[in-house]
Design a protein around this motif. Structure first.
Motif, PDB file in Angstrom:
ATOM      1  N   ASN A  46      -2.540  13.345  12.042  1.00 26.88           N
ATOM      2  CA  ASN A  46      -1.871  13.394  10.743  1.00 26.88           C
ATOM      3  C   ASN A  46      -0.368  13.625  10.835  1.00 26.88           C
ATOM      4  OD1 ASN A  46      -1.984  13.101   7.879  1.00 26.88           O
ATOM      5  ND2 ASN A  46      -1.698  15.302   7.695  1.00 26.88           N
ATOM      6  N   ARG A  47       0.152  13.984  11.991  1.00 26.69           N
ATOM      7  CA  ARG A  47       1.598  14.164  12.144  1.00 26.69           C
ATOM      8  C   ARG A  47       1.964  13.789  13.567  1.00 26.69           C
ATOM      9  NH1 ARG A  47       6.017  17.499  10.127  1.00 26.69           N
ATOM     10  NH2 ARG A  47       7.410  17.847  11.863  1.00 26.69           N
TER      11      ARG A  47
ATOM     12  N   PHE B 200       6.593  11.616  11.571  1.00 21.68           N
ATOM     13  CA  PHE B 200       5.744  10.700  10.810  1.00 21.68           C
ATOM     14  C   PHE B 200       4.476  11.419  10.392  1.00 21.68           C
ATOM     15  CE2 PHE B 200       8.248   8.182  13.736  1.00 21.68           C
ATOM     16  CZ  PHE B 200       8.707   7.149  12.950  1.00 21.68           C
ATOM     17  N   LYS B 201       4.020  11.153   9.165  1.00 16.58           N
ATOM     18  CA  LYS B 201       2.751  11.720   8.723  1.00 16.58           C
ATOM     19  C   LYS B 201       2.250  10.974   7.495  1.00 16.58           C
ATOM     20  CE  LYS B 201       3.950  15.389   5.572  1.00 16.58           C
ATOM     21  NZ  LYS B 201       3.592  16.727   5.210  1.00 16.58           N
TER      22      LYS B 201
ATOM     23  N   LEU C 298       1.206   4.663  14.126  1.00 19.23           N
ATOM     24  CA  LEU C 298       0.084   4.707  13.200  1.00 19.23           C
ATOM     25  C   LEU C 298      -1.173   5.258  13.872  1.00 19.23           C
ATOM     26  CD1 LEU C 298      -0.511   4.040  10.266  1.00 19.23           C
ATOM     27  CD2 LEU C 298      -1.185   1.758  10.997  1.00 19.23           C
ATOM     28  N   ASN C 299      -1.441   4.813  15.083  1.00 19.01           N
ATOM     29  CA  ASN C 299      -2.600   5.334  15.820  1.00 19.01           C
ATOM     30  C   ASN C 299      -2.472   6.834  16.070  1.00 19.01           C
ATOM     31  OD1 ASN C 299      -3.966   2.893  15.943  1.00 19.01           O
ATOM     32  ND2 ASN C 299      -2.958   2.286  17.855  1.00 19.01           N
ATOM     33  N   GLN C 300      -1.253   7.293  16.366  1.00 16.13           N
ATOM     34  CA  GLN C 300      -1.040   8.720  16.628  1.00 16.13           C
ATOM     35  C   GLN C 300      -1.245   9.566  15.376  1.00 16.13           C
ATOM     36  OE1 GLN C 300      -0.584   9.933  19.767  1.00 16.13           O
ATOM     37  NE2 GLN C 300      -0.901   7.796  20.337  1.00 16.13           N
TER      38      GLN C 300
ATOM     39  N   ASP D  43       3.633  -2.324   5.071  1.00 15.13           N
ATOM     40  CA  ASP D  43       5.093  -2.353   5.198  1.00 15.13           C
ATOM     41  C   ASP D  43       5.559  -1.582   6.424  1.00 15.13           C
ATOM     42  OD1 ASP D  43       5.412  -3.849   2.896  1.00 15.13           O
ATOM     43  OD2 ASP D  43       5.686  -2.091   1.617  1.00 15.13           O
ATOM     44  N   PHE D  44       4.895  -0.475   6.692  1.00 13.91           N
ATOM     45  CA  PHE D  44       5.242   0.346   7.847  1.00 13.91           C
ATOM     46  C   PHE D  44       5.138  -0.463   9.138  1.00 13.91           C
ATOM     47  CE2 PHE D  44       4.140   3.399  11.207  1.00 13.91           C
ATOM     48  CZ  PHE D  44       5.182   4.298  11.078  1.00 13.91           C
ATOM     49  N   LEU D  45       4.041  -1.201   9.280  1.00 17.37           N
ATOM     50  CA  LEU D  45       3.835  -1.996  10.489  1.00 17.37           C
ATOM     51  C   LEU D  45       4.885  -3.098  10.629  1.00 17.37           C
ATOM     52  CD1 LEU D  45      -0.046  -2.252  10.417  1.00 17.37           C
ATOM     53  CD2 LEU D  45       1.361  -0.860  11.952  1.00 17.37           C
TER      54      LEU D  45
END
Length: 144
Positions: free
Chosen positions: A38-39, A47-48, A31-33, A19-21
């Protein structure tokens, strides 16, 4: 009518990875970051990954105006009407110089977790007003 200045008001949106994507602009990049660290803070959001493995997007504002109108059973946050779901979640925790209040806020498409950090000088009256609103919500629920 009571007017407050809340030091911090944070809203947290939760997403499954798929859903995020779909819903978040630059979702793959974010997402990659967060997979690396983790944050990740990006474009005013934090985001985390959560302990449950989903993704949270936090939106925090400082020095937020909150007006609680007990006669109208109405809460306004930064000039916008808000519905805090106090009967479903209303947790308080006393910190060194603040009271942290955890609850949910309903928006048009979602129920969102939120935290309010109120300085100790006004926290007792703020919580008292929220408890009054909660009682009204409970009374309405029981009349159904």
């Amino acid at each position: 009518m009571s007017e407050y200045k809340v030091d911090y008001f944070s809203k947290y949106y939760f997403y499954e990875e798929e859903d995020f994507l779909e819903k978040i602009e630059d979702g793959n990049y974010i997402l990659n970051q967060i997979k690396e660290s983790n944050r990740f803070d990006y474009k005013g959001h934090s985001f985390k990954y959560t302990k449950f493995g989903n993704i949270s997007m936090g939106d925090t504002k400082r020095d937020v105006d909150v007006v609680i109108d007990l006669e109208q059973n109405k809460i306004t946050i930064n000039g916008e009407n808000a519905h805090l779901d106090l009967i479903y979640k209303f947790e308080t925790k006393e910190l060194e110089d603040h009271m942290r209040i955890a609850t949910r806020i309903s928006e048009k498409t979602d129920d969102i977790s939120c935290l309010l950090y109120v300085n100790n000088a006004q926290s007792k009256s703020f919580i008292k007003d929220l408890e009054y609103i909660k009682k009204i919500q409970e009374d309405r629920m029981n009349k159904r």
